[in-house]
Structure formats: structure tokens, C-alpha cells
Design a protein around this motif. Structure first.
Motif: not given
Length: 344
Positions: A111-127
Motif C-alpha cells: 500500500g502507498f500513502s492512503a493506500g498504505g493506511h489501508l494496507a496497515g489496517a489490513a495488517a493490524t485489524m482486518s478479518k
């Protein structure tokens, strides 16, 4: 290779593009493939094209399948819509994994920039937490997140379940402050999570792969910044395994620095954990006896056990044995024995 684009949410214009490579035949030993899941940036206002296909291509060349998520943006990006888009896409991939020959436990998000935020959320809090995460000049701190989204702080969400991360950014990024990457690195370190970080001396925000076809030749950017692509591919091989005649090799870099947080013991537990477990001391009795003979305490007042539980206690058992050349040929045998002992 075949390419499919699936509409996941017509109302919010959420799509998943699957770029799938052949297996078998001339690809001897490859029956399934690992994959990268690319999440472009764009400030949650749009999904950047230059952080989509151009990013996927080098990983396709390296043998990975690639998925590109174009997630909810603008007024549809209210949280947790983007994270739900990610989980929906991952559920869809898992449903078609056999048809697509994808290793669902070997998918890394990029993920990049805001996409990096979403990728980070995937890594830390996703199902559907990924096996690894590559975060480029990513929005990770609470203060930066709230400039573009009502989403959560990624730095504050890092926990012991967070996957290994590869971080890269430039020191002179004037859109997403470098402190985002520095704080993420510190958070991963606090949780003993494996990571690699590259902070290049100078370059703009949003440089994608750094190729001149994407970034104008006149742009002031470190020549080394584009190395993140090859470095990240090498890193993925370390944390997810590399291709061989049997599929993928065993990773050489574990998700955490030690196995102290795992359910069962291993040589990658610390000396303190091993020597504090009577059953482990019993099954490794012969090796420990060799250690007593070959590793002398640092002072006359110190006993061997004091040294193992104290000054050397944070060192992994594997590392100390390898450093001293003790029973290296028995590592697999010792790991097998330790794997049957609860880590308490």
C-alpha cells in the motif's frame, strides 16, 4: 497470464483486478502461487493508476500473482468502508483460490500513502490479515490519518499478531511526514515483529516504483529509491519462502524476532525461556552439558545458569549454539523435540 476484473460493490465502484499466471507445465514445481495485493494511494479521494499496474508488474515477473483493489473513495470512504472492501476482496480470493491456484496463506499487501493506511489496517485489524505488508510512504500516525480520513491510527493498532512489514519512504516527503514511518518502525520493534525499513535521503511523495516512466527525469529523487522494489521482493522471499521444485521453501525470517510468544517451544525461543522450562532442559540435556563445558561464565561469581537466565537471557538458543558451533547438525532434531513442549 489472464486478467479478470470483478466488481465487488457497484454502488461504491469497488473493483478487484486479478492478474493470474499459469502453473504446472513449463512452470515445473509450481502448482500454486503466492500473491501480492496492491492498494494504490490517492488520499482516499481516488485510486492512483501509477501505484496500481506499474507496481504489480515486477512482482508478476518474480512469480507472484497480483491483485489490485480499487476501494471506496470520496464520500464513500467513511470508515470502515475501505477496510470492509479489503476484507470482501480477500474473502472473494479465498473462495476462488482453488480455481485460481493461489496460496491464500502467502498473500502480501502493498500500500502507498492512503493506500498504505489501508494496507496497515489490513495488517493490524482486518478479518483477513495478510502474511506480510509492504508500506510505502504510508499514512500511519493518528494526526496524519485525520488529515485525510476518519480512520484509525495504524501505529497504535500494532499488536503481537501484526505481520512482518517492509517500510520505505523518503526523508524529504512533504506530504506524509517521515515520522509516520519512524513511529511504525518503533511500534513493530516494541512487539518484536520482524521488519525492514528503507528511508531514502531525498525524494517526493508518491514516487511509486521510481521509474522514469512514472517519475519525471527532472524530479529530484535519490537514484537508490527505486531499489525498494527489488529489495521488497527479496524480503518477501525471506518471510514467505522462495520457489523451489516442491513449491515454496520454508521462510528464513520468522514473523517475530523470537518464538517466546508462540504456543510451543523452539530453538528460536530465548535462552531465558528455554532454561526456565524444566522439560526443555531435560530434552536438551546432552547439548546443555556441552554448553556447560564450552561456555564459561563471565566472572567467578557467576554460575552458568545465572548467565543463561541473566546476561545472555535475551539471546535466542539457536543463535548462541550457531555462534559457538555446538550441535549445529542436530538443530532439526532439537526443534522437533521442543515443538512438543508447551511454551509456558
Amino acid at each position: 497470464m489472464r486478467i479478470e476484473t470483478i466488481t465487488l460493490n457497484k454502488k461504491r465502484n469497488v473493483t478487484l483486478t486479478a492478474m493470474l499466471q499459469d502453473v504446472g507445465g513449463e512452470f515445473r514445481g509450481v502448482t500454486k502461487r503466492p500473491a501480492v495485493f496492491v492498494i494504490p494511494g490517492g488520499g482516499y479521494m481516488f485510486c492512483s493508476d501509477r501505484e496500481a499496474d506499474p507496481v504489480a508488474l515486477p512482482y508478476l515477473k518474480a512469480g507472484y500473482d497480483a491483485f489490485i483493489l480499487r476501494y471506496s473513495v470520496k464520500e464513500d470512504s467513511v470508515w470502515p468502508n475501505p477496510l470492509n472492501d479489503y476484507d470482501q476482496a480477500m474473502d472473494y480470493i479465498k473462495e476462488r483460490a482453488d480455481e485460481w491456484n493461489v496460496m491464500t496463506d502467502k498473500i502480501a499487501v502493498i500500500g502507498f500513502s492512503a493506500g498504505g493506511h489501508l494496507a496497515g489496517a489490513a495488517a493490524t485489524m482486518s478479518k483477513n490479515r495478510p502474511a506480510a505488508a509492504i508500506l510505502g510512504y504510508a499514512v500511519l500516525r493518528e494526526d496524519t490519518t485525520h488529515e485525510i480520513s476518519d480512520g484509525p491510527s495504524i501505529v497504535d493498532a500494532v499488536d503481537e499478531k501484526t505481520c512482518p512489514c517492509f517500510l520505505f519512504a523518503t526523508r524529504t516527503d512533504n506530504v506524509v511526514p517521515i515520522q509516520n514511518t519512524l513511529d511504525m518502525m518503533s511500534a513493530l520493534n516494541r512487539h518484536n515483529t520482524s521488519f525492514e525499513c528503507h528511508i531514502y535521503d531525498f525524494g517526493p511523495h508518491g514516487f511509486s516504483t521510481g521509474d522514469t516512466s512514472i517519475q519525471a527525469k527532472s524530479t529530484l529523487i535519490s537514484e537508490r529509491a527505486k531499489n525498494w522494489v527489488e529489495d521488497s521482493i527479496g524480503w518477501l522471499r525471506d518471510v514467505m519462502g522462495d520457489f523451489d521444485e516442491n513449491g515454496l521453501t520454508k521462510p528464513v525470517c520468522k514473523a517475530h524476532i523470537t518464538d517466546d510468544g508462540e504456543q510451543w517451544l523452539s530453538l528460536d525461543c530465548t535462552l531465558r525461556r528455554i532454561f526456565g522450562n524444566p522439560e526443555a532442559v531435560k530434552v536438551l540435556a546432552d547439548t546443555i552439558e556441552r554448553m556447560r563445558k564450552e561456555i564459561k561464565p563471565f566472572s567467578p561469581e557467576m554460575t552458568f545458569d545465572d548467565m543463561m537466565l541473566g546476561v545472555l537471557g535475551k539471546m535466542k538458543m539457536r543463535d548462541l549454539l550457531a555462534e559457538r558451533g555446538i550441535d549445529i547438525d542436530k538443530f532439526d532434531e532439537m526443534d522437533e523435540k521442543l515443538s512438543k513442549i508447551p511454551n509456558i
